[in-house]
Design an enzyme around this catalytic site. Sequence first.
Site, short mmCIF file in Angstrom:
data_model
loop_
_atom_site.label_atom_id
_atom_site.label_comp_id
_atom_site.label_asym_id
_atom_site.label_seq_id
_atom_site.Cartn_x
_atom_site.Cartn_y
_atom_site.Cartn_z
N LYS A 53 -23.32 -20.60 15.89
CA LYS A 53 -24.07 -19.39 15.50
C LYS A 53 -23.43 -18.74 14.29
CE LYS A 53 -25.80 -18.79 20.16
NZ LYS A 53 -25.59 -18.25 21.51
N GLN A 97 -21.93 -13.76 24.19
CA GLN A 97 -22.15 -15.10 24.73
C GLN A 97 -21.98 -15.12 26.25
OE1 GLN A 97 -23.13 -17.82 22.77
NE2 GLN A 97 -23.46 -18.77 24.77
N ASP A 120 -30.96 -11.24 21.03
CA ASP A 120 -31.16 -12.27 22.05
C ASP A 120 -32.41 -11.96 22.88
OD1 ASP A 120 -29.59 -14.49 22.19
OD2 ASP A 120 -27.96 -13.55 23.30
#
Length: 285
Positions: A53, A97, A120
């Site tokens: 990412k 994460q 997200d």
Amino acid sequence: MTAQLIDGTALSKQIRAEVAQRAAALTARGHQPGLAVILVGEDPASQVYVRNKVKACQEHGLHSVFEKYDATLSEADLLARIDALNKDSTIHGILVQMPLPRHIDSTKVIEAIATTKDVDGYSVLSAGELVAGLPGFRPCTPYGCMKLIESTGADLRGKHAVVIGRSNTVGKPMALLLLQANATVTICHSATPDLGYHTRQADVIVAAVGRRNTVTADMVKPGAIVIDVGMNRNDEGKLCGDVDFAGISQVASAITPVPGGVGPMTITMLLVNTIESAERVAAAQ
Ligand code: NAP
């Protein structure tokens, strides 16, 4: 019939080129898009995801902040970091994460991220925006699946889509996005008695289960589009999806491979969401 291969790597490259252009335009206006990625602990898979990412940001002109903490980080300290990033005007997206160590309440952490930076799309508010059809961040994997389906040129209006899996991050948002695109949607899960009965009626199948060979050729209507989200290992240890790719390729009109289908799209849509966030900030000034 030999199905058209839906190439997620190629589509991803095309969308990332647009991302780089949009990032450059924003930077020229003094709004370089910024993504903060937080990793807590040493989970090897998470380390790879996070590295990819951050690398994707660097390669496409986005500013990225990577914060790595020991697994002993307290929940309060993590929440304090999120609060600081919420207030940081150089950051337009915050990603924590998953999974987090057990002593940290992941729901509390996700809900601490400002909705305007929830790239997200995992928060309850983002989920609510999707349910209500309001603008907001769409979870990256289903958002990427929609782009893959669009790339086939198929019009989803009136089509029957069957989503297999009902997780909050993939199955449920996927079903809502298909509904928004005017498909008639069926959601299947582990308590669905006859999965094949449903899939055989589907014009579009999205498999998000995490179990290989969940969908075989006899379960697919000729001409259907098949999107394989699953990430599993076969007997040789190679990455494979949820569907029997070789068999279904003889029946479907289009199918995503694993690897090279949904996988590359997930990070790409994270970049897109971060750009969209920065564009909103720039437009408001
Ligand atoms: P998850 O949270 O474990 O959800 C799996 C879903 O599959 C559940 O809803 C479960 O039903 C359902 N299911 C399990 N066995 C089934 C069966 N025999 N028939 C029908 N449905 C069944 O997984 P997830 O996070 O959604 O991820 C699904 C897969 O996609 C995993 O392989 C994951 O690694 C992969 N994935 C890939 C990407 C990517 O970027 N390529 C991103 C995210 C996820 P219940 O709800 O009834 O338990």
